[in-house]
Design a protein around this motif. Structure first.
Motif, PDB file in Angstrom:
ATOM      1  N   VAL A  30      11.788 -28.778 -86.401  1.00  0.00           N
ATOM      2  CA  VAL A  30      11.256 -27.517 -87.169  1.00  0.00           C
ATOM      3  C   VAL A  30      10.368 -27.035 -86.038  1.00  0.00           C
ATOM      4  CG1 VAL A  30       9.466 -27.381 -89.009  1.00  0.00           C
ATOM      5  CG2 VAL A  30      11.368 -28.815 -89.313  1.00  0.00           C
ATOM      6  N   ASN A  31       9.455 -27.861 -85.416  1.00  0.00           N
ATOM      7  CA  ASN A  31       8.198 -27.115 -84.857  1.00  0.00           C
ATOM      8  C   ASN A  31       8.800 -26.353 -83.552  1.00  0.00           C
ATOM      9  OD1 ASN A  31       5.407 -27.248 -84.858  1.00  0.00           O
ATOM     10  ND2 ASN A  31       5.865 -27.836 -82.550  1.00  0.00           N
ATOM     11  N   TYR A  32       9.805 -27.086 -82.811  1.00  0.00           N
ATOM     12  CA  TYR A  32      10.164 -26.465 -81.333  1.00  0.00           C
ATOM     13  C   TYR A  32      11.422 -25.478 -81.714  1.00  0.00           C
ATOM     14  CZ  TYR A  32       6.651 -29.983 -79.777  1.00  0.00           C
ATOM     15  OH  TYR A  32       5.890 -30.694 -79.471  1.00  0.00           O
ATOM     16  N   ILE A  33      12.151 -25.519 -82.577  1.00  0.00           N
ATOM     17  CA  ILE A  33      13.315 -24.895 -82.714  1.00  0.00           C
ATOM     18  C   ILE A  33      13.432 -23.766 -83.851  1.00  0.00           C
ATOM     19  CG2 ILE A  33      16.141 -24.726 -82.763  1.00  0.00           C
ATOM     20  CD1 ILE A  33      14.741 -25.874 -80.330  1.00  0.00           C
ATOM     21  N   SER A  34      13.295 -24.326 -85.075  1.00  0.00           N
ATOM     22  CA  SER A  34      13.734 -23.698 -86.436  1.00  0.00           C
ATOM     23  C   SER A  34      12.503 -22.586 -86.712  1.00  0.00           C
ATOM     24  CB  SER A  34      13.970 -24.465 -87.341  1.00  0.00           C
ATOM     25  OG  SER A  34      13.009 -25.376 -87.853  1.00  0.00           O
ATOM     26  N   LEU A  35      11.213 -22.993 -86.852  1.00  0.00           N
ATOM     27  CA  LEU A  35      10.021 -22.313 -87.265  1.00  0.00           C
ATOM     28  C   LEU A  35       9.923 -21.393 -86.363  1.00  0.00           C
ATOM     29  CD1 LEU A  35       8.080 -22.057 -89.342  1.00  0.00           C
ATOM     30  CD2 LEU A  35       6.436 -23.496 -88.389  1.00  0.00           C
ATOM     31  N   PRO A  36       9.859 -21.330 -84.822  1.00  0.00           N
ATOM     32  CA  PRO A  36       9.481 -20.233 -84.129  1.00  0.00           C
ATOM     33  C   PRO A  36      10.595 -18.907 -84.328  1.00  0.00           C
ATOM     34  CG  PRO A  36       9.213 -22.098 -82.749  1.00  0.00           C
ATOM     35  CD  PRO A  36       9.742 -22.504 -84.081  1.00  0.00           C
ATOM     36  N   LEU A  37      11.653 -19.368 -84.266  1.00  0.00           N
ATOM     37  CA  LEU A  37      13.053 -18.447 -84.565  1.00  0.00           C
ATOM     38  C   LEU A  37      13.028 -17.976 -86.006  1.00  0.00           C
ATOM     39  CD1 LEU A  37      15.976 -20.614 -82.920  1.00  0.00           C
ATOM     40  CD2 LEU A  37      14.616 -18.574 -82.100  1.00  0.00           C
ATOM     41  N   PHE A  38      12.318 -18.782 -86.950  1.00  0.00           N
ATOM     42  CA  PHE A  38      12.121 -18.272 -88.380  1.00  0.00           C
ATOM     43  C   PHE A  38      11.085 -16.996 -88.342  1.00  0.00           C
ATOM     44  CE2 PHE A  38       9.461 -17.939 -91.879  1.00  0.00           C
ATOM     45  CZ  PHE A  38      10.196 -17.884 -93.023  1.00  0.00           C
ATOM     46  N   PHE A  77      -3.577 -20.748 -89.730  1.00  0.00           N
ATOM     47  CA  PHE A  77      -2.812 -22.208 -89.654  1.00  0.00           C
ATOM     48  C   PHE A  77      -2.512 -22.553 -88.387  1.00  0.00           C
ATOM     49  CE2 PHE A  77       0.480 -25.204 -90.089  1.00  0.00           C
ATOM     50  CZ  PHE A  77      -0.114 -26.465 -90.694  1.00  0.00           C
ATOM     51  N   TRP A  78      -1.770 -21.707 -87.738  1.00  0.00           N
ATOM     52  CA  TRP A  78      -1.173 -22.339 -86.362  1.00  0.00           C
ATOM     53  C   TRP A  78      -1.990 -22.098 -85.212  1.00  0.00           C
ATOM     54  CZ3 TRP A  78       2.479 -25.225 -86.225  1.00  0.00           C
ATOM     55  CH2 TRP A  78       3.611 -25.473 -87.333  1.00  0.00           C
ATOM     56  N   THR A  79      -3.522 -21.475 -85.484  1.00  0.00           N
ATOM     57  CA  THR A  79      -4.563 -21.521 -84.476  1.00  0.00           C
ATOM     58  C   THR A  79      -5.549 -22.643 -84.811  1.00  0.00           C
ATOM     59  OG1 THR A  79      -5.272 -19.759 -85.399  1.00  0.00           O
ATOM     60  CG2 THR A  79      -3.982 -19.349 -83.636  1.00  0.00           C
ATOM     61  N   ILE A  80      -6.421 -22.294 -85.692  1.00  0.00           N
ATOM     62  CA  ILE A  80      -7.282 -23.222 -86.242  1.00  0.00           C
ATOM     63  C   ILE A  80      -6.760 -24.481 -86.812  1.00  0.00           C
ATOM     64  CG2 ILE A  80      -9.609 -23.565 -87.426  1.00  0.00           C
ATOM     65  CD1 ILE A  80      -9.767 -21.411 -84.890  1.00  0.00           C
ATOM     66  N   GLY A  81      -5.966 -24.267 -87.721  1.00  0.00           N
ATOM     67  CA  GLY A  81      -5.349 -25.256 -88.516  1.00  0.00           C
ATOM     68  C   GLY A  81      -4.672 -26.522 -87.552  1.00  0.00           C
ATOM     69  N   ASN A  82      -3.907 -25.625 -86.807  1.00  0.00           N
ATOM     70  CA  ASN A  82      -3.089 -26.622 -85.718  1.00  0.00           C
ATOM     71  C   ASN A  82      -3.933 -27.557 -85.014  1.00  0.00           C
ATOM     72  OD1 ASN A  82      -0.725 -27.669 -84.153  1.00  0.00           O
ATOM     73  ND2 ASN A  82      -1.680 -26.069 -82.436  1.00  0.00           N
ATOM     74  N   ALA A  83      -5.169 -26.987 -84.378  1.00  0.00           N
ATOM     75  CA  ALA A  83      -6.265 -27.631 -83.694  1.00  0.00           C
ATOM     76  C   ALA A  83      -6.695 -28.646 -84.438  1.00  0.00           C
ATOM     77  CB  ALA A  83      -7.003 -26.466 -83.033  1.00  0.00           C
ATOM     78  N   SER A  84      -7.030 -28.340 -85.547  1.00  0.00           N
ATOM     79  CA  SER A  84      -7.794 -29.290 -86.477  1.00  0.00           C
ATOM     80  C   SER A  84      -6.835 -30.759 -86.647  1.00  0.00           C
ATOM     81  CB  SER A  84      -8.201 -28.734 -87.746  1.00  0.00           C
ATOM     82  OG  SER A  84      -9.117 -27.647 -87.611  1.00  0.00           O
ATOM     83  N   CYS A  97       3.439 -19.120 -80.716  1.00  0.00           N
ATOM     84  CA  CYS A  97       3.965 -18.383 -79.616  1.00  0.00           C
ATOM     85  C   CYS A  97       5.232 -17.508 -80.357  1.00  0.00           C
ATOM     86  CB  CYS A  97       4.640 -19.240 -78.373  1.00  0.00           C
ATOM     87  SG  CYS A  97       3.318 -19.822 -77.330  1.00  0.00           S
ATOM     88  N   GLY A  98       6.122 -18.135 -81.198  1.00  0.00           N
ATOM     89  CA  GLY A  98       7.120 -17.656 -81.686  1.00  0.00           C
ATOM     90  C   GLY A  98       6.631 -16.421 -82.513  1.00  0.00           C
ATOM     91  N   PHE A  99       5.542 -16.548 -83.150  1.00  0.00           N
ATOM     92  CA  PHE A  99       4.870 -15.601 -84.082  1.00  0.00           C
ATOM     93  C   PHE A  99       4.272 -14.422 -83.158  1.00  0.00           C
ATOM     94  CE2 PHE A  99       0.877 -14.044 -86.127  1.00  0.00           C
ATOM     95  CZ  PHE A  99       1.338 -13.558 -87.279  1.00  0.00           C
ATOM     96  N   LEU A 100       3.598 -14.704 -82.127  1.00  0.00           N
ATOM     97  CA  LEU A 100       3.047 -13.804 -81.267  1.00  0.00           C
ATOM     98  C   LEU A 100       4.284 -13.039 -80.506  1.00  0.00           C
ATOM     99  CD1 LEU A 100       0.188 -15.696 -79.661  1.00  0.00           C
ATOM    100  CD2 LEU A 100      -0.073 -14.011 -81.177  1.00  0.00           C
ATOM    101  N   ILE A 101       5.366 -13.571 -80.142  1.00  0.00           N
ATOM    102  CA  ILE A 101       6.592 -12.883 -79.648  1.00  0.00           C
ATOM    103  C   ILE A 101       7.067 -11.929 -80.512  1.00  0.00           C
ATOM    104  CG2 ILE A 101       8.737 -13.285 -79.077  1.00  0.00           C
ATOM    105  CD1 ILE A 101       7.845 -15.815 -77.670  1.00  0.00           C
ATOM    106  N   SER A 102       7.179 -12.258 -81.920  1.00  0.00           N
ATOM    107  CA  SER A 102       7.544 -11.418 -82.931  1.00  0.00           C
ATOM    108  C   SER A 102       6.667  -9.985 -83.125  1.00  0.00           C
ATOM    109  CB  SER A 102       7.615 -12.162 -84.352  1.00  0.00           C
ATOM    110  OG  SER A 102       8.285 -13.411 -84.043  1.00  0.00           O
ATOM    111  N   VAL A 103       5.427 -10.426 -83.025  1.00  0.00           N
ATOM    112  CA  VAL A 103       4.450  -9.233 -83.268  1.00  0.00           C
ATOM    113  C   VAL A 103       4.617  -8.407 -82.006  1.00  0.00           C
ATOM    114  CG1 VAL A 103       1.888  -8.744 -83.152  1.00  0.00           C
ATOM    115  CG2 VAL A 103       2.800 -10.577 -84.669  1.00  0.00           C
TER     116      VAL A 103
END
Length: 317
Positions: free
Chosen positions: A42-50, A142-149, A178-184
């Protein structure tokens, strides 16, 4: 009544997918040797591509620019909720090793897998842009502050200072963000990927929700429910998810001249269950997986009750 039932069906669908993971563990198809593969997938394949497929096919450059400027309300609400969660950590004496997961769950809701179906059921397609606006803010947070938390829970130090200084660049720039930022970047620069790459991202990205829920079900099977207690570590999250977050969103939204439909949808989106990916990150960072699993499972089950309650309350606004 049909709208109500449709909203509940969306939550029940998630529960049934989780139940399939429980059944696979019961049959021995998922065990301790192969279960760790699921969160990595999920974390390294499907979610970034999602993110790459769904964001680039949903938003145009103009729409994204509008979302970025219009995300002030959910962003501000989440910032307030996050600092409120830190206060609750101290007041409730949340255990070390639970604090980051507590804050992430207190602050962020399941805005895409539950939020979008619930929005469509309650308000129709005209409210979908508002749900996606909330999703944009929620995902970024979530994928910045939440992830670090959540990753901070792997730090066994009992120092509060250590807990507050873990948000390093390495932790923030995870594979999903990173997948999110690449999409943007693709959207803002009008870059179009070839159809075969988009199809690959679509098919692999669509695995995200089922795999995450199967993993949760498998984890639930391995848990000793006799140890399940509605203690302050869990009750504090329930207070945040279903009471504090909607109230904060209501107060913040009251200061902005926004459409009534947007206002109502933001409140509903803020009151939804904890993010499924909380369990995925807990497994990856080797924190208290049972705690994260209980949070996601209990909040998802209780949302069958809370969603209708907010439906009724918003009907009087």
């Amino acid at each position: 009544m049909s709208v109500f039932l449709h909203a509940i069906e969306g939550v029940i669908t998630l529960l049934l997918m989780g139940l399939s993971g429980w059944y696979m563990s019961y049959k021995g198809w998922i065990d301790e040797n192969n279960r760790a593969l699921l969160p990595k997938l999920v974390n390294y394949i499907s979610l970034p591509l999602f993110f790459i497929y769904n964001l680039t096919t949903t938003f145009s450059k103009d729409q994204l620019e509008h979302l970025i400027t219009g995300a002030a309300i959910p962003f501000l609400s989440m910032i307030i909720c996050y600092f409120l969660s830190l206060l609750f950590v101290r007041i409730l004496h949340i255990k070390h090793g639970h604090r980051g997961t507590f804050s992430a769950s207190f602050t962020n809701s399941n805005s895409i897998f539950v939020g979008v179906p619930v929005t469509l059921a309650l308000f129709g397609e005209k409210a979908l842009p508002y749900a996606l606006l909330f999703f944009f803010a929620n995902t970024t947070f979530f994928w910045t502050i939440g992830n670090a938390s959540i990753q901070s829970d792997a730090n066994k130090s009992s120092s509060w200072k250590d807990y507050m200084t873990v948000a390093t660049l390495k932790k923030i720039f995870s594979a999903p963000i990173c997948g999110f930022l690449i999409s943007v970047f693709f959207i803002l620069t009008d870059i179009k990927l070839p159809p075969f790459l988009m199809d690959t991202a679509k098919y692999l990205g669509n695995m995200t929700t089922p795999i995450a829920l199967i993993f949760i079900g498998a984890t639930l099977y391995s848990m000793d429910f006799k140890k399940l207690k509605f203690d302050r570590d869990l009750n504090g999250v329930l207070l945040g998810r279903f009471i504090a977050a909607p109230i904060v969103t209501y107060i913040v939204g009251s200061f902005f001249p926004i459409p009534e439909l947007m206002f109502k949808d933001f409140i509903v989106m803020s009151s939804l269950p904890a993010m499924i990916q909380t369990v995925v990150l807990s497994s990856l960072y080797k924190t208290d997986l049972e705690y994260a699993t209980v949070i996601v499972s209990i909040t998802t089950i209780l949302s069958i009750i809370t969603i209708p309650i907010y439906m009724v309350l918003l009907s009087y606004m």
